[in-house]
Design an enzyme around this catalytic site. Structure first.
Site, PDB file in Angstrom:
ATOM      1  N   LYS A 104       2.627   9.791   8.287  1.00 50.69           N
ATOM      2  CA  LYS A 104       1.844   9.392   9.454  1.00 50.69           C
ATOM      3  C   LYS A 104       2.269   9.975  10.817  1.00 50.69           C
ATOM      4  O   LYS A 104       1.696  10.950  11.256  1.00 50.69           O
ATOM      5  CB  LYS A 104       1.739   7.870   9.512  1.00 50.69           C
ATOM      6  N   ASP A 116       9.286   2.781   1.733  1.00 48.89           N
ATOM      7  CA  ASP A 116       8.120   3.539   2.189  1.00 48.89           C
ATOM      8  C   ASP A 116       8.004   3.301   3.698  1.00 48.89           C
ATOM      9  O   ASP A 116       7.541   2.254   4.139  1.00 48.89           O
ATOM     10  CB  ASP A 116       6.876   3.033   1.441  1.00 48.89           C
ATOM     11  N   PHE A 126       0.852  -1.189   0.000  1.00 49.34           N
ATOM     12  CA  PHE A 126       0.000   0.000   0.000  1.00 49.34           C
ATOM     13  C   PHE A 126       0.886   1.235   0.000  1.00 49.34           C
ATOM     14  O   PHE A 126       1.731   1.395   0.868  1.00 49.34           O
ATOM     15  CB  PHE A 126      -0.923   0.032   1.230  1.00 49.34           C
TER      16      PHE A 126
HETATM   17  C1  LIG Z   1      -0.864   5.294   5.110  1.00 53.06           C
HETATM   18  C2  LIG Z   1       0.185   4.925   4.130  1.00 53.06           C
HETATM   19  C3  LIG Z   1       0.385   5.665   2.954  1.00 53.06           C
HETATM   20  C4  LIG Z   1      -0.535   6.788   2.545  1.00 53.06           C
HETATM   21  O1  LIG Z   1      -0.493   7.855   3.419  1.00 53.06           O
HETATM   22  P1  LIG Z   1      -1.601   9.016   3.343  1.00 53.06           P
HETATM   23  O2  LIG Z   1      -1.099  10.021   4.316  1.00 53.06           O
HETATM   24  O3  LIG Z   1      -2.910   8.414   3.687  1.00 53.06           O
HETATM   25  O4  LIG Z   1      -1.581   9.526   1.940  1.00 53.06           O
HETATM   26  C5  LIG Z   1       1.430   5.312   2.142  1.00 53.06           C
HETATM   27  N1  LIG Z   1       2.243   4.287   2.448  1.00 53.06           N
HETATM   28  C6  LIG Z   1       2.089   3.557   3.567  1.00 53.06           C
HETATM   29  C7  LIG Z   1       3.046   2.447   3.868  1.00 53.06           C
HETATM   30  C8  LIG Z   1       1.043   3.832   4.439  1.00 53.06           C
HETATM   31  O5  LIG Z   1       0.870   3.082   5.536  1.00 53.06           O
END
Ligand SMILES: *Cc1c(COP(=O)(O)O)cnc(C)c1O
Length: 400
Positions: free
Chosen positions: A255, A226, A141
């Site tokens: 986050k 990420d 994700f």
């Molecule tokens: C939550 C998340 C995102 C997206 O972040 P948003 O602030 O909702 O755009 C991207 N990568 C990972 C691994 C995430 O957990």
């Protein structure tokens, strides 16, 4: 539920696009691990706002820093120098281990968009016009914007929005041969979560991540990690890659970075960051002094309260207790994770029922699909709170 809940839910239904299936609770206040609803009922929060409030709810040091900056200067844009932005960039580069530069965004998806643009800019400039492909993992994700959705390895989230930007490929996680087979000269970057979060808490194996690093070096591609969910001491170290000993060329953050305020960042090695030129990328809100002040206060508190150490200790206790409970009850198939990032695969497809029962008992948790519970408490979580979780979970499983 209180009167405020009914009014709010009615308005919500009337005026919001139906993109969220909200749970029937209205939270009005929080403190540390605890949330309070509109009736004054207390809840233990094992979600931390989906891995965001690592310091716990309404941390006073962040509130003070943000309040002070709000009364001083809120926004002037990236056309000018402001306070806190450079100090925060320096801090992130320090945590990264030096030799890097930062771009500030406002969310995880935006940080990943920035990383994707940077990787392509770098690939075309350094390795030729065809070097634009990004390989990511199945079940990953990376966000909801079109490019990050294309990078996300979940067809169910993508199909309704095609055509998506091209140049993204997916391989199974922890299969180095599958990745090697796709790594030709058109690949500018491999993009991975060290531990997949939204996908259900599935970690890169240590040997796999080390092999991906080697493969990227050998084939001249960038490794982008990420760390949007795993960053800021969630797994014990500042960033999860430090626990693996595998440093990426680019990492993305968001986050937990300012304990609930919207901020994201791309951190890239100097020689990679140098591929960007003025005008290549930008953000109106990115790196504003209020969110940067909040992020600095957040990092200070995460370090001074030694929450990485607490995440390791309490996370280990949480998984040990869940495993023991799973063995004696037969209700749990697998418990996995690092630090305070835990996935629990249930023996029956009743995750939603279990979570909603737990909610009525005052414990908030996340689900992935039909059978996985995801536990991401604030890093201030204690062994006593793990105890309450276990009692609630066992009651919820018995009545589901
Ligand atoms: C939550 C998340 C995102 C997206 O972040 P948003 O602030 O909702 O755009 C991207 N990568 C990972 C691994 C995430 O957990």
């Amino acid at each position: 539920m209180g009167a405020r809940f009914d009014d709010t839910a009615a308005l919500d239904m009337r005026f919001h696009m139906p993109t969220y299936a909200r749970k029937p609770v209205m939270f009005v206040r929080g403190e540390g691990m605890r949330l309070y609803d509109d009736d004054g009922r207390e809840y233990l929060d094992f979600t931390a706002g989906i891995g965001v409030v690592n310091l716990g709810h309404a941390h006073p040091a962040v509130a003070d820093a943000v309040h002070k900056q709000m009364r001083t200067l809120v926004h002037v844009s990236n056309l000018f120098y402001v306070e806190h932005r450079d100090e925060l960039a320096e801090r992130l580069v320090g945590l990264f281990g030096g030799g890097a530069k930062v771009f500030f965004a406002n969310s995880g998806a935006e940080a990943n968009e920035g990383a994707i643009k940077l990787a392509r800019r770098w690939g075309k400039a350094r390795r030729g016009p065809e070097c634009t492909r990004i390989i990511s993992a199945e079940r990953s994700f990376h966000g909801r914007t079109l490019a990050t959705l294309a990078a996300t390895g979940q067809a169910s989230k993508q199909e309704a929005f095609e055509p998506l930007p091209s140049g993204f490929m997916h391989v199974p996680l922890n299969d180095i041969d599958a990745l090697a087979a796709q790594m030709d000269e058109r690949v500018c970057a491999v993009l991975l979560e060290p531990i997949q979060g939204e996908g259900g808490v599935f970690a890169c194996d240590e040997a796999y991540l080390a092999a991906v690093r080697e493969l990227c070096d050998e084939r001249g591609a960038l490794l982008i990690l990420d760390e949007v969910q795993t960053g800021f001491f969630r797994t014990g170290s500042a960033f999860a890659w430090q626990g693996y000993g595998v440093r990426p060329d680019i990492m993305t953050l968001a986050k937990a970075m300012a304990n609930g305020l919207p901020i994201g960042a791309v951190v890239a090695l100097d020689e990679v960051a140098a591929a960007f030129e003025p005008g290549d990328h930008g953000s109106t809100f990115g790196g504003g002094p209020v969110v940067c002040a909040g992020a600095l206060a957040t990092i200070d508190a995460l370090e001074s309260e030694r929450l990485g150490e607490n995440a390791i200790e309490v996370g280990a206790c949480l998984r040990a207790r869940l495993s023991a409970f799973g063995e004696e009850s037969g209700e749990i198939v697998e418990v996995r994770g690092r630090g305070l990032m835990t996935g629990v695969t249930l023996a029956r497809p009743i995750a939603a029922e279990v979570a909603s029962h737990a909610l009525t008992c005052g414990v908030v948790m996340l689900t992935v699909g039909d059978s996985i519970l995801r536990l991401l408490p604030p890093l201030v979580c204690s062994a006593a709170e793990v105890d309450t979780l276990l009692k609630t979970l066992s009651a919820a499983l018995r009545s589901s």
